[in-house]
Design a protein around this motif. Structure first.
Motif, mmCIF file in Angstrom:
data_model
loop_
_atom_site.group_PDB
_atom_site.id
_atom_site.type_symbol
_atom_site.label_atom_id
_atom_site.label_comp_id
_atom_site.label_asym_id
_atom_site.label_seq_id
_atom_site.Cartn_x
_atom_site.Cartn_y
_atom_site.Cartn_z
ATOM 1 N N VAL A 51 0.869 -1.177 0.000
ATOM 2 C CA VAL A 51 0.000 0.000 0.000
ATOM 3 C C VAL A 51 0.903 1.222 0.000
ATOM 4 C CG1 VAL A 51 -1.597 1.395 1.372
ATOM 5 C CG2 VAL A 51 -1.998 -1.048 1.104
ATOM 6 N N ILE A 52 0.664 2.136 -0.941
ATOM 7 C CA ILE A 52 1.416 3.390 -0.992
ATOM 8 C C ILE A 52 0.537 4.474 -0.396
ATOM 9 C CG2 ILE A 52 2.459 5.109 -2.504
ATOM 10 C CD1 ILE A 52 3.154 2.794 -4.406
ATOM 11 N N ALA A 53 0.966 5.039 0.727
ATOM 12 C CA ALA A 53 0.159 5.994 1.485
ATOM 13 C C ALA A 53 0.680 7.409 1.280
ATOM 14 C CB ALA A 53 0.161 5.631 2.968
ATOM 15 N N GLY A 54 -0.138 8.248 0.680
ATOM 16 C CA GLY A 54 0.173 9.658 0.566
ATOM 17 C C GLY A 54 -0.416 10.417 1.736
ATOM 18 N N GLU A 55 -0.512 11.746 1.580
ATOM 19 C CA GLU A 55 -1.057 12.573 2.657
ATOM 20 C C GLU A 55 -2.545 12.293 2.841
ATOM 21 O OE1 GLU A 55 -1.845 17.246 3.648
ATOM 22 O OE2 GLU A 55 -0.135 16.698 2.425
ATOM 23 N N ALA A 56 -2.991 12.324 4.109
ATOM 24 C CA ALA A 56 -4.395 12.103 4.472
ATOM 25 C C ALA A 56 -4.887 10.737 3.994
ATOM 26 C CB ALA A 56 -5.284 13.223 3.912
ATOM 27 N N ALA A 57 -4.002 9.731 4.080
ATOM 28 C CA ALA A 57 -4.417 8.372 3.743
ATOM 29 C C ALA A 57 -5.534 7.944 4.691
ATOM 30 C CB ALA A 57 -3.229 7.419 3.853
ATOM 31 N N GLY A 58 -6.484 7.219 4.172
ATOM 32 C CA GLY A 58 -7.676 6.910 4.956
ATOM 33 C C GLY A 58 -7.756 5.477 5.429
ATOM 34 N N SER A 59 -8.951 4.894 5.268
ATOM 35 C CA SER A 59 -9.226 3.570 5.821
ATOM 36 C C SER A 59 -8.359 2.486 5.182
ATOM 37 C CB SER A 59 -10.704 3.233 5.638
ATOM 38 O OG SER A 59 -11.054 3.251 4.264
ATOM 39 N N LYS A 60 -7.904 2.697 3.943
ATOM 40 C CA LYS A 60 -7.058 1.688 3.301
ATOM 41 C C LYS A 60 -5.727 1.552 4.039
ATOM 42 C CE LYS A 60 -9.127 2.601 -1.212
ATOM 43 N NZ LYS A 60 -8.930 3.155 -2.565
ATOM 44 N N TYR A 61 -5.220 2.665 4.521
ATOM 45 C CA TYR A 61 -3.991 2.633 5.329
ATOM 46 C C TYR A 61 -4.220 1.815 6.590
ATOM 47 C CZ TYR A 61 -0.361 4.356 8.512
ATOM 48 O OH TYR A 61 0.664 4.452 9.423
#
Length: 703
Positions: free
Chosen positions: A664-674
């Motif tokens: 999973v690649i998490a950018g800014e304000a990553a949500g429920s997927k993070y």
């Protein structure tokens, strides 16, 4: 005595001193009025001081000072706002949607320190983020939050906001710990009463209304003419600083005190708490206050008070660990359901829509709400004439929870979907296994308009500026009937387009040359969009973005795709018989084939060139599945663009996280997927990792 008796130099010095004294006096009373809500003089007296200052400055231009209170309202800014890089990244906050999630945050803080430290509670203002930069105490720059790293320069507009100090008060300057610039942060908001007045005026003038005060504040902040911003009655609350070492403050409560002394508008409803119980009491009190406050709030922000302890806890990739936003439960209201109308979508789907007596919910007026489908209407048993309970899901989308049974009128009867399409009168059908009714007529006018709007939208051909209103007018005047017609429009006819409204002089409002030129440029650019965008833009049933990319990768050109049989399409991995039938039926419908031919004639490419001038990229990511979440800030790419880069190297990009997800690649304000990735143990990468993967073509090394 005449100021200029006894020598011009001495007289000029007296004038300068008088101007400076007036500036300080006006600043002082501005501070009392806006920051302290405790004016000492009448509005008339304040106006008199300001008038004297303006006259003296006009007569003595050599004493001009851009930080003078008279310089708040500027002129025309221009077509664009320059980018501004923030001193430090402006992070988002993690949310606690209920008290259980708030308790979980308490647990994490307590576990980190061994005990719960002092906490600071503040109202969460529902506005637009802003960063204000001061050099030697003077406001030199104001920027929107933007993507958290880079915002837009709105200095001229912010100078027009009355409660923003153009220079720090002497008391505040004493608390500045180091020389140079400092960046303070806060929220620009629009009071509820001003929002209502603005929308009333918009309605009277035939302009679109703002959805809520937050959008109104953001839109007003980005006006090209600062005089318009000044007329919008914006206000601010400040609550943060980019670098805590720039002021003499040990923690958040000290910082807020310094900000108040410096002349900033600081929200008075703040409390330093020492226990969970005190925080909960503050949250309960804030919820009680919510309705009576003159501005919108949507929760409470809880922070570890000490800056030293904040530094110790640090940040995740998207938010500070030392702060949490406790979000209020959705606000619920009751209103009367006057009618249930049916809306026809671009694929012929019929959607029941509740027509309501207008009611203000979570800061904006709601008069309509989707009921999704007939099964949902039956399940909730809502009927015309019912008093219904309504809220906004996520404080955004209006949602009907159900009827108040005791208030149901005796004449109310169960609602059923009509047997004929309300747009064209054709029969409607409901296929086995589906919940939706559909109009099956390809000539249905409602579907035509929706398809036209879909074509210009983001993710499709992305013709920026071609909104629903303009599309609607082009259809009404008979200029556009299908998507190929967009590519025959020219600047002159667009500029002259009658928008169907009159100005104050009773003359038709035209689209205008500036907008027309932009639209023609955007239409030209859209001719070169990738084939996947074209396929998605055509609105083929069952073909979303991911399927369109799969088909485009398999065939490369619209010509090759149109030659494919239904069996060929079904054999493509990820397509299958149902989607294959839908694609084949669409492409071989004579009307649709004719539109595609005209698109080609009008210069729409509808073919993908191989990467790097014909050299395929090495498929080094084959067998890996990526999920992208949050905003990509450092690279400037959209998630769609990043996904395309990964797919070009053989990866699969999914929209959901599972145990089979590779990264999973998490950018800014990553949500429920993070959060789901963490819970499943799926490796989480940052944006820097993404850029390395794209640059090298190699997956991350195993750890």
């Amino acid at each position: 005595m005449d100021l200029f008796d006894g020598g011009e130099t001495e007289g000029k010095e007296q004038v300068r001193e008088r101007i400076e004294a007036l500036r300080r006096e006006v600043e002082h009373h501005t501070y009392l009025y806006y920051a302290k809500d405790a004016p000492e003089i009448s509005d008339a007296a304040f106006d008199s001081l300001m008038r004297d200052l303006r006259e003296l400055e006009a007569a003595n231009p050599e004493f001009f000072d851009p930080s003078s209170p008279t310089q708040r309202v500027g002129g025309y800014v221009g077509d664009q706002f320059a980018p501004v890089r923030h001193e430090k990244r402006m992070y988002s906050l993690d949310n606690a949607m209920d008290l259980a999630e708030l308790d979980a945050w308490f647990d994490r803080v307590e576990e980190f320190f061994g005990e719960l430290p002092a906490l600071n509670c503040e109202l969460k203002i529902d506005g637009s983020g802003i960063a204000l930069t001061y050099e030697d105490g003077v406001l030199v720059r104001a920027a929107t939050r933007g993507d958290g790293t880079t915002g837009e320069d709105v200095t001229v507009n912010v100078r027009s906001i009355r409660d923003v100090p153009l220079r720090l008060r002497a008391e505040g300057l004493e608390g500045v710990a180091r020389e140079g610039s400092l960046e303070v942060r806060g929220e620009v908001y629009m009071p509820k009463s001003s929002f209502e007045s603005l929308n009333r005026a918009a309605e009277e003038e035939g302009r679109p209304a703002f959805a809520n005060p937050r959008n109104a504040a953001a839109g007003s902040l980005r006006q090209k003419d600062a005089a318009v911003t000044a007329s919008r009655d914006l206000s601010t609350f400040v609550y943060a600083i980019a670098d805590e070492s720039s002021v003499s403050a040990a923690g958040q409560s000290d910082l807020l005190a310094w900000m108040g002394e410096s002349g900033f508008h600081v929200n008075p409803d703040v409390e330093r708490c020492s226990s969970r119980g005190e925080v909960r009491e503050f949250c309960e009190h804030a919820l009680e206050l919510r309705e009576s406050l003159p501005y919108e709030i949507d929760g409470v922000v809880v922070k570890v008070d000490s800056f030293a302890l904040q530094t110790a806890m640090g940040f995740t990739s998207r938010a500070p660990r030392w702060a949490i936003a406790y979000k209020f439960p959705p606000e619920e209201k009751t209103t009367v359901l006057r009618d249930i109308t049916v809306q026809v979508g671009r694929t012929g789907k019929l959607t029941p829509v509740a027509e309501l007596d207008p009611v203000v919910v979570a800061g904006s007026t709601v008069a309509r709400a989707t009921l999704h489908n007939e099964d949902e209407v039956v399940r909730k048993d809502v009927r015309i004439g019912d008093t219904v309970v309504i809220r906004k899901a996520g404080d955004v989308i209006p949602e009907i929870l159900g009827p108040v049974a005791s208030l149901r009128p005796g004449s109310a009867v169960p609602w059923r979907m009509p047997e004929a399409c309300p747009s064209c009168g054709s029969a409607v059908i409901r296929e086995e296994g589906e919940v939706d009714y559909r109009c099956i007529s390809i000539d249905c006018p409602a579907q035509s308009v929706e398809r036209l709007i879909h074509w210009v939208g983001r993710g499709a051909l992305d013709i920026d500026g071609m909104g629903e209103e303009i599309v609607g007018r082009l259809v009404e005047v008979g200029r556009v009937t299908d998507v190929a017609d967009y590519y025959t429009l020219d600047e002159d006819e667009l500029a002259a387009l009658d928008m169907g409204r009159l100005n104050k002089e009773g003359q038709p409002i035209r689209l205008g040359r500036t907008v027309a030129k932009k639209l023609v440029d955007q239409i030209d650019q859209s001719r070169l969009r990738p084939l996947a965008r074209v396929l998605f833009g055509l609105g083929i049933r069952h073909v979303g973005k991911a399927t369109a990319e799969t088909i485009a990768a398999a065939y490369g050109t619209i010509d090759a795709l149109m030659e494919a049989t239904e069996e060929d399409l079904a054999a493509v991995e990820g397509v299958g018989p149902k989607i294959a039938h839908s694609i084949s039926a669409f492409l071989h419908t004579p009307k649709n084939a004719e539109v595609i031919a005209r698109l080609r004639k009008n210069g729409v490419v509808m073919a993908d060139e191989p990467a790097d001038g014909g050299n395929e990229l090495a498929q080094t990511l084959e067998g890996l599945t990526f999920v992208l979440t949050g905003a990509l800030v450092e690279s400037g790419m959209t998630r769609d663009e990043a996904a395309s880069e990964l797919k070009a190297r053989g990866a699969k990009v999914s929209s959901s996280v599972s145990k089979k997800t590779s990264y999973v690649i998490a950018g800014e304000a990553a949500g429920s997927k993070y959060d789901k990735a963490v819970s499943l143990g799926v490796p989480v990468l940052g944006e820097a990792d993404l850029m390395t993967i794209i640059e090298t073509g190699n997956p991350p090394a195993a750890s």
